[in-house]
Scaffold this motif. Sequence first.
Motif, PDB file in Angstrom:
ATOM      1  N   MET A  33      60.489  37.829  44.940  1.00 22.18           N
ATOM      2  CA  MET A  33      59.480  38.881  44.827  1.00 22.18           C
ATOM      3  C   MET A  33      60.067  40.210  45.251  1.00 22.18           C
ATOM      4  SD  MET A  33      56.175  36.842  46.181  1.00 22.18           S
ATOM      5  CE  MET A  33      56.122  35.085  45.885  1.00 22.18           C
ATOM      6  N   SER A  34      59.454  41.288  44.781  1.00 23.72           N
ATOM      7  CA  SER A  34      59.983  42.613  45.108  1.00 23.72           C
ATOM      8  C   SER A  34      59.974  42.874  46.604  1.00 23.72           C
ATOM      9  CB  SER A  34      59.219  43.704  44.359  1.00 23.72           C
ATOM     10  OG  SER A  34      57.867  43.684  44.723  1.00 23.72           O
ATOM     11  N   ASP A  35      59.051  42.248  47.339  1.00 23.00           N
ATOM     12  CA  ASP A  35      59.034  42.337  48.794  1.00 23.00           C
ATOM     13  C   ASP A  35      59.440  40.976  49.346  1.00 23.00           C
ATOM     14  OD1 ASP A  35      58.529  42.430  51.498  1.00 23.00           O
ATOM     15  OD2 ASP A  35      56.511  43.277  51.301  1.00 23.00           O
ATOM     16  N   PRO A  36      60.610  40.883  49.958  1.00 24.52           N
ATOM     17  CA  PRO A  36      61.067  39.583  50.459  1.00 24.52           C
ATOM     18  C   PRO A  36      60.156  38.987  51.540  1.00 24.52           C
ATOM     19  CG  PRO A  36      62.571  41.337  51.136  1.00 24.52           C
ATOM     20  CD  PRO A  36      61.568  41.953  50.219  1.00 24.52           C
ATOM     21  N   ASP A  37      59.291  39.806  52.150  1.00 27.74           N
ATOM     22  CA  ASP A  37      58.378  39.300  53.171  1.00 27.74           C
ATOM     23  C   ASP A  37      57.019  38.867  52.607  1.00 27.74           C
ATOM     24  OD1 ASP A  37      60.213  39.666  55.230  1.00 27.74           O
ATOM     25  OD2 ASP A  37      59.612  41.753  55.505  1.00 27.74           O
ATOM     26  N   ALA A  38      56.833  38.973  51.293  1.00 25.78           N
ATOM     27  CA  ALA A  38      55.557  38.584  50.692  1.00 25.78           C
ATOM     28  C   ALA A  38      55.309  37.097  50.919  1.00 25.78           C
ATOM     29  CB  ALA A  38      55.569  38.894  49.194  1.00 25.78           C
ATOM     30  N   LEU A  39      54.079  36.751  51.198  1.00 26.48           N
ATOM     31  CA  LEU A  39      53.621  35.373  51.465  1.00 26.48           C
ATOM     32  C   LEU A  39      54.157  34.796  52.772  1.00 26.48           C
ATOM     33  CD1 LEU A  39      53.846  33.699  47.942  1.00 26.48           C
ATOM     34  CD2 LEU A  39      51.842  34.698  49.042  1.00 26.48           C
ATOM     35  N   SER A  40      54.654  35.646  53.653  1.00 24.54           N
ATOM     36  CA  SER A  40      55.239  35.119  54.889  1.00 24.54           C
ATOM     37  C   SER A  40      54.261  35.086  56.059  1.00 24.54           C
ATOM     38  CB  SER A  40      56.477  35.933  55.280  1.00 24.54           C
ATOM     39  OG  SER A  40      56.118  37.261  55.580  1.00 24.54           O
ATOM     40  N   ALA A  41      53.080  35.678  55.890  1.00 26.16           N
ATOM     41  CA  ALA A  41      52.100  35.682  56.984  1.00 26.16           C
ATOM     42  C   ALA A  41      50.718  35.350  56.422  1.00 26.16           C
ATOM     43  CB  ALA A  41      52.077  37.040  57.680  1.00 26.16           C
ATOM     44  N   VAL A  42      50.358  34.067  56.497  1.00 25.94           N
ATOM     45  CA  VAL A  42      49.065  33.607  55.992  1.00 25.94           C
ATOM     46  C   VAL A  42      48.331  32.903  57.131  1.00 25.94           C
ATOM     47  CG1 VAL A  42      47.902  32.153  54.285  1.00 25.94           C
ATOM     48  CG2 VAL A  42      50.039  33.300  53.674  1.00 25.94           C
ATOM     49  N   ALA A  43      47.055  33.206  57.279  1.00 26.63           N
ATOM     50  CA  ALA A  43      46.218  32.549  58.287  1.00 26.63           C
ATOM     51  C   ALA A  43      44.839  32.342  57.679  1.00 26.63           C
ATOM     52  CB  ALA A  43      46.118  33.394  59.548  1.00 26.63           C
ATOM     53  N   TYR A  98      54.180  41.393  45.286  1.00 28.65           N
ATOM     54  CA  TYR A  98      54.214  40.015  44.806  1.00 28.65           C
ATOM     55  C   TYR A  98      54.826  39.890  43.407  1.00 28.65           C
ATOM     56  CZ  TYR A  98      51.126  39.639  48.743  1.00 28.65           C
ATOM     57  OH  TYR A  98      50.608  39.712  50.018  1.00 28.65           O
ATOM     58  N   MET A  99      55.170  41.020  42.806  1.00 34.78           N
ATOM     59  CA  MET A  99      55.796  41.004  41.482  1.00 34.78           C
ATOM     60  C   MET A  99      57.234  40.489  41.615  1.00 34.78           C
ATOM     61  SD  MET A  99      53.428  42.118  39.488  1.00 34.78           S
ATOM     62  CE  MET A  99      54.279  42.539  37.996  1.00 34.78           C
ATOM     63  N   ALA A 100      57.730  39.938  40.532  1.00 34.75           N
ATOM     64  CA  ALA A 100      59.108  39.458  40.532  1.00 34.75           C
ATOM     65  C   ALA A 100      60.040  40.634  40.812  1.00 34.75           C
ATOM     66  CB  ALA A 100      59.444  38.819  39.194  1.00 34.75           C
ATOM     67  N   ALA A 101      61.098  40.367  41.537  1.00 31.43           N
ATOM     68  CA  ALA A 101      62.080  41.403  41.843  1.00 31.43           C
ATOM     69  C   ALA A 101      62.703  41.911  40.543  1.00 31.43           C
ATOM     70  CB  ALA A 101      63.155  40.843  42.768  1.00 31.43           C
ATOM     71  N   ALA A 102      63.054  43.187  40.543  1.00 32.74           N
ATOM     72  CA  ALA A 102      63.655  43.790  39.352  1.00 32.74           C
ATOM     73  C   ALA A 102      64.966  43.107  39.007  1.00 32.74           C
ATOM     74  CB  ALA A 102      63.875  45.279  39.589  1.00 32.74           C
ATOM     75  N   ASP A 103      65.183  42.944  37.715  1.00 30.01           N
ATOM     76  CA  ASP A 103      66.405  42.350  37.194  1.00 30.01           C
ATOM     77  C   ASP A 103      67.252  43.491  36.648  1.00 30.01           C
ATOM     78  OD1 ASP A 103      68.394  41.129  35.759  1.00 30.01           O
ATOM     79  OD2 ASP A 103      67.071  39.731  34.716  1.00 30.01           O
ATOM     80  N   ASP A 104      68.426  43.720  37.223  1.00 32.83           N
ATOM     81  CA  ASP A 104      69.258  44.834  36.806  1.00 32.83           C
ATOM     82  C   ASP A 104      69.698  44.736  35.353  1.00 32.83           C
ATOM     83  OD1 ASP A 104      69.050  45.930  39.312  1.00 32.83           O
ATOM     84  OD2 ASP A 104      70.900  45.016  40.035  1.00 32.83           O
ATOM     85  N   ASP A 105      69.664  43.546  34.777  1.00 32.57           N
ATOM     86  CA  ASP A 105      70.077  43.366  33.390  1.00 32.57           C
ATOM     87  C   ASP A 105      68.918  43.497  32.409  1.00 32.57           C
ATOM     88  OD1 ASP A 105      72.696  42.879  34.199  1.00 32.57           O
ATOM     89  OD2 ASP A 105      72.271  40.751  34.496  1.00 32.57           O
ATOM     90  N   CYS A 106      67.701  43.678  32.915  1.00 33.19           N
ATOM     91  CA  CYS A 106      66.521  43.747  32.053  1.00 33.19           C
ATOM     92  C   CYS A 106      66.192  45.198  31.744  1.00 33.19           C
ATOM     93  CB  CYS A 106      65.340  43.060  32.730  1.00 33.19           C
ATOM     94  SG  CYS A 106      63.794  43.239  31.813  1.00 33.19           S
ATOM     95  N   ILE A 107      66.072  45.555  30.486  1.00 32.10           N
ATOM     96  CA  ILE A 107      65.799  46.935  30.096  1.00 32.10           C
ATOM     97  C   ILE A 107      64.448  47.415  30.638  1.00 32.10           C
ATOM     98  CG2 ILE A 107      64.737  46.371  27.881  1.00 32.10           C
ATOM     99  CD1 ILE A 107      67.194  49.231  28.434  1.00 32.10           C
ATOM    100  N   ILE A 108      63.476  46.514  30.785  1.00 36.09           N
ATOM    101  CA  ILE A 108      62.167  46.897  31.292  1.00 36.09           C
ATOM    102  C   ILE A 108      62.219  47.213  32.775  1.00 36.09           C
ATOM    103  CG2 ILE A 108      59.777  46.099  31.627  1.00 36.09           C
ATOM    104  CD1 ILE A 108      60.562  46.763  28.745  1.00 36.09           C
ATOM    105  N   CYS A 109      63.160  46.626  33.506  1.00 32.83           N
ATOM    106  CA  CYS A 109      63.227  46.832  34.951  1.00 32.83           C
ATOM    107  C   CYS A 109      64.052  48.043  35.349  1.00 32.83           C
ATOM    108  CB  CYS A 109      63.801  45.580  35.623  1.00 32.83           C
ATOM    109  SG  CYS A 109      62.719  44.148  35.457  1.00 32.83           S
ATOM    110  N   LEU A 110      64.564  48.791  34.375  1.00 31.12           N
ATOM    111  CA  LEU A 110      65.320  49.985  34.724  1.00 31.12           C
ATOM    112  C   LEU A 110      64.426  50.947  35.494  1.00 31.12           C
ATOM    113  CD1 LEU A 110      67.290  50.750  31.452  1.00 31.12           C
ATOM    114  CD2 LEU A 110      68.227  49.964  33.617  1.00 31.12           C
ATOM    115  N   PRO A 111      64.932  51.556  36.544  1.00 33.41           N
ATOM    116  CA  PRO A 111      64.080  52.477  37.305  1.00 33.41           C
ATOM    117  C   PRO A 111      63.764  53.720  36.493  1.00 33.41           C
ATOM    118  CG  PRO A 111      66.349  52.590  38.053  1.00 33.41           C
ATOM    119  CD  PRO A 111      66.282  51.458  37.057  1.00 33.41           C
TER     120      PRO A 111
END
Length: 149
Positions: A33-43, A98-111
Amino acid sequence: RWSGDGEVKAKLNVPTWDAKSWLRDLGVELPDMSDPDALSAVAMQMNVSGSLQQLAVSPLVIDLDDSRIDGSASVDLRQEVPAIEFSASINEVNLDRYMAAADDDCIICLPVAGHAPCLRFMEARMAAAVLAPARAGSSEPGCVLCEQR
């Protein structure tokens, strides 16, 4: 607690835990995920009451990372088709984390420097397979559909 007439009353309190690690331990494949800490704190906290015919959960409180979900639920099994009700509200949620991390090889994920993705971003995702070969040699970031930079 169960009584002789099928009455149930329970209180559940699940302290903060790392849901991402738990799911991976169960063999569930999660994307990075774009945030490596996503889903790490659930109660979770809930009160359950009712009978074998009707059950209510109220309140239901779920803390998910920086978000808080407050709600209630009920199930009525006395009818031919069970009646299920659920209501919830959430204080805030940042779905980007929670979105998938950007893929440097994907044209859609270019910044896209200096601005948010354009309104045609979703169309760009669908058209990526067609447009990507045309832009494959380009090193300029931008929206693959409208060429906005």
